[in-house]
Design a protein around this motif. Structure first.
Motif, PDB file in Angstrom:
ATOM      1  N   GLU A   1       0.837  -1.194   0.000  1.00 48.10           N
ATOM      2  CA  GLU A   1       0.000   0.000   0.000  1.00 48.10           C
ATOM      3  C   GLU A   1       0.870   1.242   0.000  1.00 48.10           C
ATOM      4  OE1 GLU A   1      -2.426   0.297   3.472  1.00 48.10           O
ATOM      5  OE2 GLU A   1      -0.740   0.447   4.825  1.00 48.10           O
ATOM      6  N   GLU A   2       0.376   2.262  -0.629  1.00 47.59           N
ATOM      7  CA  GLU A   2       1.061   3.547  -0.688  1.00 47.59           C
ATOM      8  C   GLU A   2       0.263   4.561   0.132  1.00 47.59           C
ATOM      9  OE1 GLU A   2       3.878   4.475  -2.092  1.00 47.59           O
ATOM     10  OE2 GLU A   2       4.354   2.503  -2.945  1.00 47.59           O
ATOM     11  N   PRO A   3       0.936   5.380   0.952  1.00 43.82           N
ATOM     12  CA  PRO A   3       0.201   6.380   1.731  1.00 43.82           C
ATOM     13  C   PRO A   3      -0.428   7.424   0.812  1.00 43.82           C
ATOM     14  CG  PRO A   3       2.566   6.759   1.877  1.00 43.82           C
ATOM     15  CD  PRO A   3       2.394   5.447   1.174  1.00 43.82           C
ATOM     16  N   GLU A   4      -1.675   7.796   1.114  1.00 43.49           N
ATOM     17  CA  GLU A   4      -2.357   8.811   0.305  1.00 43.49           C
ATOM     18  C   GLU A   4      -1.864  10.214   0.629  1.00 43.49           C
ATOM     19  OE1 GLU A   4      -6.497   8.920  -0.146  1.00 43.49           O
ATOM     20  OE2 GLU A   4      -6.598   6.971  -1.138  1.00 43.49           O
ATOM     21  N   ILE A   5      -1.323  10.411   1.809  1.00 46.93           N
ATOM     22  CA  ILE A   5      -0.861  11.735   2.216  1.00 46.93           C
ATOM     23  C   ILE A   5       0.562  11.966   1.710  1.00 46.93           C
ATOM     24  CG2 ILE A   5      -0.085  10.856   4.453  1.00 46.93           C
ATOM     25  CD1 ILE A   5      -0.846  13.570   5.637  1.00 46.93           C
ATOM     26  N   ARG A   6       0.824  13.168   1.212  1.00 44.80           N
ATOM     27  CA  ARG A   6       2.137  13.513   0.674  1.00 44.80           C
ATOM     28  C   ARG A   6       2.475  14.961   1.011  1.00 44.80           C
ATOM     29  NH1 ARG A   6       0.103   9.772  -2.745  1.00 44.80           N
ATOM     30  NH2 ARG A   6       1.556   8.171  -3.526  1.00 44.80           N
ATOM     31  N   PRO A   7       3.779  15.310   1.060  1.00 48.95           N
ATOM     32  CA  PRO A   7       4.168  16.708   1.282  1.00 48.95           C
ATOM     33  C   PRO A   7       3.546  17.627   0.228  1.00 48.95           C
ATOM     34  CG  PRO A   7       6.064  15.272   1.541  1.00 48.95           C
ATOM     35  CD  PRO A   7       4.964  14.411   1.014  1.00 48.95           C
ATOM     36  N   GLY A   8       3.092  18.787   0.680  1.00 48.20           N
ATOM     37  CA  GLY A   8       2.442  19.737  -0.204  1.00 48.20           C
ATOM     38  C   GLY A   8       0.934  19.619  -0.216  1.00 48.20           C
ATOM     39  N   MET A   9       0.424  18.562   0.402  1.00 44.43           N
ATOM     40  CA  MET A   9      -1.014  18.343   0.420  1.00 44.43           C
ATOM     41  C   MET A   9      -1.655  19.140   1.554  1.00 44.43           C
ATOM     42  SD  MET A   9      -2.977  14.669   0.834  1.00 44.43           S
ATOM     43  CE  MET A   9      -2.350  14.078  -0.735  1.00 44.43           C
ATOM     44  N   PHE A  10      -2.873  19.618   1.313  1.00 49.44           N
ATOM     45  CA  PHE A  10      -3.621  20.317   2.358  1.00 49.44           C
ATOM     46  C   PHE A  10      -4.513  19.320   3.090  1.00 49.44           C
ATOM     47  CE2 PHE A  10      -2.429  23.826  -0.373  1.00 49.44           C
ATOM     48  CZ  PHE A  10      -2.157  24.841   0.528  1.00 49.44           C
ATOM     49  N   VAL A  11      -4.428  19.345   4.408  1.00 51.83           N
ATOM     50  CA  VAL A  11      -5.218  18.434   5.236  1.00 51.83           C
ATOM     51  C   VAL A  11      -5.865  19.221   6.370  1.00 51.83           C
ATOM     52  CG1 VAL A  11      -3.672  16.500   4.734  1.00 51.83           C
ATOM     53  CG2 VAL A  11      -3.277  17.880   6.785  1.00 51.83           C
ATOM     54  N   GLN A  12      -6.797  18.548   7.049  1.00 51.92           N
ATOM     55  CA  GLN A  12      -7.404  19.116   8.238  1.00 51.92           C
ATOM     56  C   GLN A  12      -7.110  18.195   9.420  1.00 51.92           C
ATOM     57  OE1 GLN A  12     -11.545  20.859   7.592  1.00 51.92           O
ATOM     58  NE2 GLN A  12     -11.359  19.544   5.790  1.00 51.92           N
ATOM     59  N   LEU A  13      -6.570  18.788  10.491  1.00 63.08           N
ATOM     60  CA  LEU A  13      -6.198  18.001  11.666  1.00 63.08           C
ATOM     61  C   LEU A  13      -7.205  18.212  12.788  1.00 63.08           C
ATOM     62  CD1 LEU A  13      -2.371  18.822  11.811  1.00 63.08           C
ATOM     63  CD2 LEU A  13      -3.528  17.013  10.499  1.00 63.08           C
ATOM     64  N   THR A  14      -7.602  17.099  13.394  1.00 57.37           N
ATOM     65  CA  THR A  14      -8.431  17.170  14.597  1.00 57.37           C
ATOM     66  C   THR A  14      -7.539  16.835  15.783  1.00 57.37           C
ATOM     67  OG1 THR A  14     -10.406  16.482  13.380  1.00 57.37           O
ATOM     68  CG2 THR A  14     -10.465  16.266  15.773  1.00 57.37           C
ATOM     69  N   LEU A  15      -7.526  17.726  16.790  1.00 58.06           N
ATOM     70  CA  LEU A  15      -6.639  17.564  17.941  1.00 58.06           C
ATOM     71  C   LEU A  15      -7.425  17.128  19.167  1.00 58.06           C
ATOM     72  CD1 LEU A  15      -4.545  20.840  17.496  1.00 58.06           C
ATOM     73  CD2 LEU A  15      -4.124  18.584  16.472  1.00 58.06           C
ATOM     74  N   ASP A  16      -6.759  16.371  20.048  1.00 54.42           N
ATOM     75  CA  ASP A  16      -7.397  16.002  21.316  1.00 54.42           C
ATOM     76  C   ASP A  16      -7.034  17.035  22.381  1.00 54.42           C
ATOM     77  OD1 ASP A  16      -4.793  15.480  22.090  1.00 54.42           O
ATOM     78  OD2 ASP A  16      -4.992  13.298  22.036  1.00 54.42           O
ATOM     79  N   GLU A  17      -7.332  16.748  23.632  1.00 54.81           N
ATOM     80  CA  GLU A  17      -7.103  17.717  24.715  1.00 54.81           C
ATOM     81  C   GLU A  17      -5.628  17.997  24.941  1.00 54.81           C
ATOM     82  OE1 GLU A  17      -9.065  16.095  28.081  1.00 54.81           O
ATOM     83  OE2 GLU A  17     -11.093  16.486  27.313  1.00 54.81           O
ATOM     84  N   GLN A  18      -4.750  17.066  24.538  1.00 56.24           N
ATOM     85  CA  GLN A  18      -3.298  17.267  24.688  1.00 56.24           C
ATOM     86  C   GLN A  18      -2.681  17.867  23.428  1.00 56.24           C
ATOM     87  OE1 GLN A  18      -4.690  14.094  25.619  1.00 56.24           O
ATOM     88  NE2 GLN A  18      -4.885  14.987  27.659  1.00 56.24           N
ATOM     89  N   ASP A  19      -3.513  18.342  22.513  1.00 59.47           N
ATOM     90  CA  ASP A  19      -3.064  18.882  21.227  1.00 59.47           C
ATOM     91  C   ASP A  19      -2.302  17.841  20.400  1.00 59.47           C
ATOM     92  OD1 ASP A  19      -4.239  21.327  21.409  1.00 59.47           O
ATOM     93  OD2 ASP A  19      -2.448  22.369  22.131  1.00 59.47           O
ATOM     94  N   HIS A  20      -2.648  16.578  20.594  1.00 61.91           N
ATOM     95  CA  HIS A  20      -2.131  15.518  19.754  1.00 61.91           C
ATOM     96  C   HIS A  20      -3.150  15.243  18.650  1.00 61.91           C
ATOM     97  CE1 HIS A  20       0.506  13.794  23.254  1.00 61.91           C
ATOM     98  NE2 HIS A  20       0.913  14.986  22.817  1.00 61.91           N
TER      99      HIS A  20
END
Length: 420
Positions: A72-91
């Motif tokens: 399998e190849e990762p779908e995420i790559r440098p230069g890509m725009f993503v949205q991050l969801t963080l938990d209470e520890q900002d992880h």
């Protein structure tokens, strides 16, 4: 519509059982199974349970189990725009690659680098900021793919290549083995539904009244030992021999259930079948209705089919390979259409036969098939180290191209056979 549903049902059962074998042994080995898919192509439905996402896809021509780190190849790559969801520890607890899903409290980022294998981080520029920001990623963080499929990331220790060689071999061989198990179950169920096992031994079952067999005093359970001094080994041998001699006296050597032998002369009556005169003596096939016969029917029938397929495959090398000897999805659909007319018994028998075929075909040592992967495992065991991912990738690509070309040839041959 009935035929289409039957095709999907038959093929679906076989594929699900096959993939479940890979799924079960992968989970047992501690490998993260990202996705269990029935079908290929665009996603129609998905449901996440535990660590695995279960999907149904548009083309019902197979299925797959997506194991972490396995081809399998990762779908995420440098230069890509993503949205991050963080938990209470900002992880990071979720990384969204789907541009159609927008979450109000998500952190927008242009990815510059990431590592989900060992260091578990993702770095990039957040919003309009120019400085790079680094976030830690949870071991069980989720990844939303571009088509909306929800998968879990996999640290290196949960990936396929981190499992022991023995566990990887079990995982690879488990799919075909489950096909054999399905066939055994199907043929065992069939034996109970039919009230017993139809024997191919030359043993007399039912006897028609006023037939040559009845007039000669033959009884159910008698065995035909020879006809005209020619040994008879199977029911098929006996039928063909009798059919060739309508209205001609034939010397039968009979063995009773008690072991006594005697000779009888029978003259097969002449019957017209498909414009040809054939001989018959008025007997039916013997059905063994003992519990032991029913319980062992699945094993004996499955072994018999495996033997026949191996002989056929061997003939490819001795008698020459021909695409006419193979059948693809079109042939399977056309045969399923005919089998539907025979009812539930025919469908169950067809499931067993197809399942054995799929199991054997997948064990062939062709790259991209389970047998090819097992061969690479054996090579790794001999070399004491695996092939490089680059070499293994080239080998797999060759296998995929070979199978793709073969599938086109087989499908075209099926279309010409069934539609022209």
């Amino acid at each position: 519509m009935q035929n289409i549903l039957a095709f999907i049902l038959v093929f679906g059962i076989i594929v699900i059982i096959h993939e479940f074998g890979h799924f079960y042994f992968a989970k047992r080995a501690g490998i993260l199974v990202r996705e269990f898919s029935v079908g290929f192509g665009p996603k129609l439905f998905h449901h996440r349970k535990g660590e695995t996402t279960y999907t149904v896809r548009l083309l019902p021509l197979g299925g797959y189990v997506r194991m972490a780190g396995f081809e399998e190849e990762p779908e995420i790559r440098p230069g890509m725009f993503v949205q991050l969801t963080l938990d209470e520890q900002d992880h990071v607890s979720q990384i969204n690659l789907d541009p159609e899903q927008n979450t109000m409290d998500a952190v927008p980022m242009e990815v510059t680098s990431f590592d989900f294998d060992t260091e578990l981080f993702i770095a990039g520029r957040v919003g309009l900021e120019t400085e790079e920001k680094v976030y830690s990623v949870n071991r069980d963080a989720l990844l939303v793919e571009k088509d909306g499929t929800l998968l879990q990331i996999a640290p290196l220790d949960r990936q396929f290549q981190s499992a022991s060689l023995g566990n990887r071999m079990l995982t690879n061989v488990a799919g075909p083995l489950m096909n054999f198990v399905l066939a055994i179950v199907a043929f065992t169920i069939l034996a109970f539904m039919q009230g017993g096992v139809i024997s191919n031994e030359p043993i007399i079952g039912t006897i028609e009244a006023e037939s040559p067999a009845a007039e000669a005093g033959l009884s159910e359970g008698d065995r035909i030992v020879s006809i005209d001094d020619e040994p008879i080994e199977t029911w098929t041998d006996m039928v063909l021999t009798i059919q060739e001699s309508p209205n001609e006296p034939m010397a039968f050597e009979i063995e009773t259930e008690e072991g006594e032998r005697r000779e009888e002369t029978l003259t097969p009556t002449s019957v017209e079948e498909q414009g040809t005169e054939i001989g018959r003596i008025g007997i039916g096939v013997f059905i063994d209705d003992s519990l032991s016969a029913k319980l062992t029917a699945g094993f004996s029938e499955t072994f018999s089919i495996i033997s026949q397929i191996i002989i056929l495959l061997g003939s490819f090398f001795t008698g020459g390979f021909s695409v006419d000897q193979l059948g693809g999805p079109v042939a399977i659909y056309a045969t399923t259409e005919a089998v539907v007319q025979t009812g539930v018994v025919g469908l169950i028998s067809w499931i067993g036969l197809l399942s054995v075929n799929l199991g054997i075909m997948n064990l062939l040592p062709i790259p991209a098939l389970d047998g090819g992967k097992l061969l690479l495992n054996v090579i790794e065991g001999i070399r004491k180290k695996p092939l490089s991912q680059e070499k293994e990738g080239y080998i797999t690509l060759i296998g995929v191209l070979f199978l793709f070309i073969l599938m086109i040839l087989v499908t075209w041959n099926d279309i010409r056979t069934f539609f022209f």
